[in-house]
Design an enzyme around this catalytic site. Structure first.
Site, PDB file in Angstrom:
ATOM      1  N   TRP A 194       0.832  -1.216   0.000  1.00 49.86           N
ATOM      2  CA  TRP A 194       0.000   0.000   0.000  1.00 49.86           C
ATOM      3  C   TRP A 194       0.861   1.257   0.000  1.00 49.86           C
ATOM      4  CZ3 TRP A 194      -0.771   3.420   4.410  1.00 49.86           C
ATOM      5  CH2 TRP A 194      -0.023   3.072   5.531  1.00 49.86           C
ATOM      6  N   GLU A 250       1.589  -1.397  13.455  1.00 51.58           N
ATOM      7  CA  GLU A 250       1.587  -2.862  13.620  1.00 51.58           C
ATOM      8  C   GLU A 250       1.990  -3.299  15.026  1.00 51.58           C
ATOM      9  OE1 GLU A 250       2.518  -3.801   8.913  1.00 51.58           O
ATOM     10  OE2 GLU A 250       4.177  -3.625  10.342  1.00 51.58           O
ATOM     11  N   LYS A 304       4.287   2.253  16.206  1.00 52.90           N
ATOM     12  CA  LYS A 304       5.361   2.015  15.236  1.00 52.90           C
ATOM     13  C   LYS A 304       5.394   3.123  14.196  1.00 52.90           C
ATOM     14  CE  LYS A 304       6.828  -1.431  11.825  1.00 52.90           C
ATOM     15  NZ  LYS A 304       6.333  -2.448  10.895  1.00 52.90           N
ATOM     16  N   GLN A 305       4.205   3.524  13.750  1.00 49.54           N
ATOM     17  CA  GLN A 305       4.136   4.586  12.743  1.00 49.54           C
ATOM     18  C   GLN A 305       2.825   5.326  12.884  1.00 49.54           C
ATOM     19  OE1 GLN A 305       3.904   1.619   9.392  1.00 49.54           O
ATOM     20  NE2 GLN A 305       2.755   3.244   8.418  1.00 49.54           N
TER      21      GLN A 305
END
Length: 767
Positions: free
Chosen positions: A358, A489, A601-602
């Site tokens: 993606w 994640e 994580k992001q």
């Protein structure tokens, strides 16, 4: 400590001094590619130290059987591996009876690598003392031609420094290669034929299972002091997967001996007879000649930089960082072939397999739209349209029906081939990025034709998926989306991830709006599509009920949307209160501990605020940024760029600049301690966005370009160009003014800091 051995330079990546510990990292950083193939910066000569050999061909892959302990229904059968292709660069060298190997030399001086990004050329030079006492100077130049994109060129020079030398060059091509990350240690290539004639040799091999055929070829020329010796090999060694030729040259002390090696791949994706194609390519290259091939390479890269360069004055590390990112993006994908896409490691390594994530839709399309022409971005959208049937199959395997489409997390041909269940089955937000890219393409290019031709079918499949994936909660009297993993994640299998729910609602609303528009403005396309997808008003009404009544977790007390239902149940210790020795947590902690932690994580909720910025006020952005950023560890390469853009939007230039340096030098400084596995190609487009959208404040609103230029205090000026609807606009931002100039023939109106400004062709406008 981050690594910092790369020397700051505006146009080159430079390493000085030989250190065996750095070889694998440098193999990634000095990688070269031309959109059709690429390779890590492995040494041509034999090297017995630690190395990760890797050459790759775009579009060629192997379905490596999934390795899992417990099979679950709907699991992909295989993980698509980017294939380590046969090695064409190898040149074994023997000098005065000793095999030349940097790992066994008694002294190495003046070792230098230089990746010249301006010209697309990789250089390496050093002086070495062999165990037999001979001292040599070596200069190697390598490039992958942009003009003849199946061709690579090596110019390898040796000068004996302290005595005469008998040099034996043993160039070879070898299909006996292994993937660094094979699941079952299987070989992926089946050799078919090995042939040799004079200075040319060919190894034709086919991939097991996928049956791609590739001819790996080489042609060698030996020179002494620049004069062609017209040498032929005195020895030929062949087996069923490798061919090696031997040339002997007597070289006086101080004379320059050179082997020029042409090599590369011709593949069945493009040719019926790959060996005949290789032979004619060699002839073409020999006719052009080495010097002209080099000149053509320099000119082709000059054209790419003409449009895609970003200049930064007064900050060499920042300048080197952005150019490295732009260079790698162009090496990976040039938009010529709609069968290809942008893999997360490009041609620099094998990790993550697959060629398409993606990341392409969320991060890469804006870069390619603005620095190439719109056809390149359209090719990326067409790639997904061509895989719609597979996306419908992927959804059906998970129990969805009626043409619902779930695009894969990782793919080569449209089939899902990622096999960690919490990602394959649950990281479904990827579906929304595909729809967002269609919206973003139209917003930027003004080219609506893609939607009635192809895009609407994709939007319908995606809307069907979201409607079926949502669950009606009688407890909440709203629709919920359960058991998902968002972009972050570090939270798996959660309920009501804000980003996923918001995207689902938006996708359905957007699909309904496009159906209505196509119905009135493109009636022929409308009736063709409706009869094909079998969509009626009752089904659309069901979609609408889901979109209108979607649940978003929210804390009244904090005034923020929650990343997911259980976020506030966590022990909310901020990152700055975490001991440095515990970072990166993905390498120090158990997975169980990560999942229970608040660490992100992001960008997750903030990714939604990035995509749908105009749905929220600046005050809301500020509140959410201040709440979530302190919990974000940025252990995904896709995280710092979004935070940089949002910090700039909030006028926090110091923070924006820190994030920019992190995203632009992620690999050069090896923030995540993993660059030896390859570079983070798709996040590099985010670096471009952090300058253009972050510092430049570029947005497209109501068919018009808007800018809110800002500049970090560390910079004197920066500039970039964008191709907006076939008009090329250059923006130069200085500490106290911004200049606009236009290459084109029609005046353009832009909005700068809320005021309309007209820019006429070939004139400079200062704001």
């Amino acid at each position: 400590m981050n690594q910092d051995y790369i020397k700051p330079d505006n146009w080159s990546i430079i390493e000085e001094g030989f250190d065996a510990e750095r070889v694998k990292s440098s193999e990634s950083l000095f990688s070269i590619g031309n959109g059709a193939m690429g390779q890590r910066a492995n040494f041509e000569e034999h090297y017995s130290g630690a190395t990760f050999q890797g050459s790759y061909i775009a579009g060629i892959y192997y379905p490596d059987k999934t390795k899992v302990g417990w099979w679950k229904n709907g699991y992909p059968e295989y993980f698509a591996k980017v294939l380590n292709a046969p090695n064409w660069i190898g040149i074994d060298i023997k000098i005065n009876g000793e095999n030349f190997d940097l790992a066994t030399c008694t002294e190495i001086k003046n070792f230098r690598r230089d990746l010249n990004m301006k010209e697309g050329i990789y250089n390496r030079s050093f002086e070495a003392t062999l165990k037999n006492g001979l001292q040599i100077a070596v200069k190697v130049r390598r490039f992958l031609s942009l003009e003849l994109d199946e061709l690579g060129v090596i110019n390898y020079e040796i000068t004996p420094l302290n005595q005469d030398a008998k040099i034996i060059y043993k160039p070879y091509i070898d299909a006996g290669v292994h993937n660094e990350d094979a699941n079952w240690e299987e070989k992926f290539w089946e050799p078919l034929e090995v042939t040799q004639s004079a200075n040319e040799a060919f190894v034709t091999a086919r991939t097991f299972k996928t049956h791609f055929t590739a001819t790996t070829f080489m042609q060698n020329t030996i020179l002494l002091n620049g004069a062609n010796l017209s040498a032929t090999p005195f020895n030929v060694e062949k087996n069923n997967e490798k061919v090696q030729l031997s040339y002997e040259v007597t070289v006086a002390k101080g004379a320059v001996s050179t082997i020029q090696k042409l090599g590369g791949y011709t593949v069945s994706l493009n040719h019926d007879n790959t060996q005949a194609a290789a032979q004619s390519l060699i002839q073409k290259a020999l006719t052009i000649g080495y010097n002209q091939l080099l000149a053509d390479q320099i000119e082709a890269w000059a054209k790419i930089w003409e449009m895609s360069d970003i200049t930064i004055d007064g900050d060499v590390k920042a300048q080197q960082g952005i150019r490295f990112n732009i260079f790698q993006l162009n090496q990976t994908y040039l938009g010529k072939d709609s069968r290809l896409n942008i893999g997360p490691k490009g041609f620099t390594g094998e990790k993550y397999g697959g060629s398409t994530y993606w990341d392409t839709e969320a991060y890469c399309i804006p870069f390619y739209m603005a620095t190439k022409d719109q056809q390149v971005a359209r090719n990326l959208l067409t790639y997904r349209y061509n895989q719609l049937d597979k996306a419908i199959e992927n959804a059906a395997k998970l129990g969805f029906k009626n043409g619902a489409a779930l695009y894969p997390m990782v793919t080569m041909n449209g089939e899902e081939c990622h096999n960690e269940w919490e990602i394959t089955f649950e990281e479904i937000h990827r579906n929304g990025a595909i729809a967002f890219a269609i919206f973003n393409y139209y917003r930027y290019t003004g080219d609506y034709s893609y939607i009635p031709e192809k895009g609407l079918e994709v939007l319908i499949g995606i809307a069907r998926f979201w409607q079926q994936r949502a669950t009606y909660s009688t407890y909440r009297n709203q629709y919920v989306i359960l058991g998902v993993t968002g972009p972050n994640e570090y939270e798996n299998n959660v309920n009501n991830n804000f980003y996923t729910n918001y995207l689902a609602k938006w996708c359905i609303d957007y699909a309904m709006a496009q159906i209505a528009k196509v119905a009135t403005e493109y009636p022929a396309d409308y009736s063709r599509i409706m009869s094909k997808v079998n969509l009626d008003n009752a089904e659309i009404a069901h979609w609408k009920a889901v979109a209108d009544n979607m649940y978003f977790p929210y804390s009244e007390q904090l005034g923020v949307y929650l990343q997911q239902d259980g976020f506030l149940d966590k022990e909310l210790i901020k990152v700055h209160d975490l001991d440095r020795s515990q970072r990166p947590i993905n390498q120090k902690w158990s997975w169980d501990r990560i999942l229970r932690s608040p660490y992100i994580k992001q960008a997750d909720t903030l990714q939604g605020f990035y995509f749908f910025e105009d749905h929220f006020s600046k005050e809301q952005l500020e509140k959410h940024f201040d709440f979530y950023e302190p919990f974000t560890v940025h252990e995904s390469s896709l995280s710092p760029c979004v935070h940089s853009i949002q910090a700039a939007t909030l006028g926090r230039m110091e923070q924006a600049y820190t994030f920019y340096l992190r995203t632009s030098r992620l690999d050069l400084d090896d923030y995540n301690k993993e660059v030896e596995e390859g570079c983070h190609i798709t996040s590099m487009a985010g670096t471009w966005m952090s300058i253009v959208e972050g510092f430049g404040g570029m947005r497209v609103k109501n068919e018009t370009l808007h800018f809110e230029p800002r500049i970090p205090k560390e910079w004197e000026a920066y500039s970039f160009k964008i191709n907006f609807r076939n008009q090329i606009l250059k923006i130069s931002v200085h500490q106290n003014e911004t200049n606009f100039s236009l290459e084109g023939d029609t005046e353009i109106t832009v909005v700068v800091n809320g005021k309309e400004v007209s820019v006429a062709p070939n004139s400079l406008v200062t704001v």
